[in-house]
Design an enzyme around this catalytic site. Structure first.
Site, PDB file in Angstrom:
ATOM      1  CE1 TYR A 178     -28.295  56.324  44.177  1.00 27.79           C
ATOM      2  CE2 TYR A 178     -27.753  58.037  45.770  1.00 27.79           C
ATOM      3  CZ  TYR A 178     -28.597  57.032  45.328  1.00 27.79           C
ATOM      4  OH  TYR A 178     -29.747  56.746  46.031  1.00 27.79           O
ATOM      5  CG  ASP A 215     -38.610  44.355  41.055  1.00 25.72           C
ATOM      6  OD1 ASP A 215     -38.505  45.214  41.943  1.00 25.72           O
ATOM      7  OD2 ASP A 215     -37.647  43.702  40.610  1.00 25.72           O
ATOM      8  CG  ASP A 259     -34.838  45.651  31.738  1.00 30.12           C
ATOM      9  OD1 ASP A 259     -34.482  46.587  32.488  1.00 30.12           O
ATOM     10  OD2 ASP A 259     -34.045  45.035  30.998  1.00 30.12           O
ATOM     11  N   GLY A 266     -37.228  46.235  49.443  1.00 29.39           N
ATOM     12  CA  GLY A 266     -36.895  47.530  50.035  1.00 29.39           C
ATOM     13  C   GLY A 266     -38.038  48.523  50.076  1.00 29.39           C
TER      14      GLY A 266
END
Length: 258
Positions: free
Chosen positions: A154, A43, A66, A23
């Site tokens: 969110y 990532d 992480d 993305g």
């Protein structure tokens, strides 16, 4: 001022993109590398980070981390050495109305979207402050200011992220470290796959922007390069909307002019 042609060039700078596996993060890494930066593609999915690094074609590094593990974030900041540009794109969402949410879901969204931002800004910001320069860029959302049913938690994390970054901008600014947020509208990424799969929902969101469509992930990359570069040397504590005009227009109704 001379040298305008080089304002966006990033040669000699080391950039770390957290969430580079897919993305917006992947496109950000590609764009930074294209402008000359040495890029670390980080990532949780190391394989995805490696694929992004391969796509840059510029000797980019891959790194597994992480972001929900505070110690791992601190270790990454130490192991990756001197960082000039830090980009944070990782986020998650649970689309439920507040009365349907449970505390575990709330904690999951807050932990990544806000808690990890806190850890990242501290871990990577401290050496930037000590060194006297750097640019931190994190992704908020139009949901920091405009909400809808099912987006409450969110939205709260994205609003909180903005205030956290503004505070960092105020505190890090005297050391020459800039801290900014980018606020996208709806973007075609893995995080929005649920919406994209529903044709009616997809069309409704497209019609809400002034441009009448969704953004592609690569359309956010220019904002990242801008905020990372000398073109934004006097920009800090800002929230740059890249939303196709979503927050500029009032609803979907287009009334007659007279």
């Amino acid at each position: 001022m001379s040298g305008y042609a080089d304002l966006f060039r990033l040669e000699g700078r080391r950039a770390v993109v957290l969430g580079a596996g897919s993305g917006i993060g992947r496109e950000s890494a590609l764009a930074l590398a294209a402008h000359g930066a040495a890029v670390v593609c980080a990532d949780r999915d190391l394989g995805a980070a490696e694929r992004t690094a391969e796509l840059t074609g510029s000797g980019a590094e891959a790194y597994g981390v992480d972001l929900l593990d505070t110690a791992a974030v601190e270790r990454a900041a130490a192991e990756l050495g001197e960082v000039d540009v830090l980009v944070l794109t990782a986020a998650t969402n649970v689309r439920k109305r507040l009365l349907d949410y449970d505390r575990a879901e709330f904690d999951r969204v807050v932990s990544l979207n806000l808690g990890a931002t806190f850890d990242v800004v501290r871990a990577f910001g401290a050496p930037m402050v000590a060194r006297g320069g750097g640019s931190i860029i994190a992704f908020s959302s139009i949901r920091a200011t405009t909400v809808e049913p099912g987006q409450g938690v969110y939205a709260a994390t994205k609003a909180g992220l903005v205030q956290l970054l503004r505070t960092a901008a105020a505190e890090f600014g005297p050391a020459g470290v800039r801290v900014n947020a980018i606020a996208p509208g709806v973007v075609e990424t893995p995080l929005t796959a649920q919406i994209k799969a529903d044709p009616e929902w997809y069309r409704a969101y497209a019609s809400k922007s002034a441009l009448g469509r969704w953004a592609r992930a690569e359309e956010l990359a220019g904002a990242v390069v801008y905020l990372a570069s000398d073109a934004a040397s006097f920009v800090t504590g800002a929230v740059l909307a890249v939303d196709g005009g979503w927050t500029a227009i009032d609803g979907r109704y287009d009334p007659p002019a007279s």
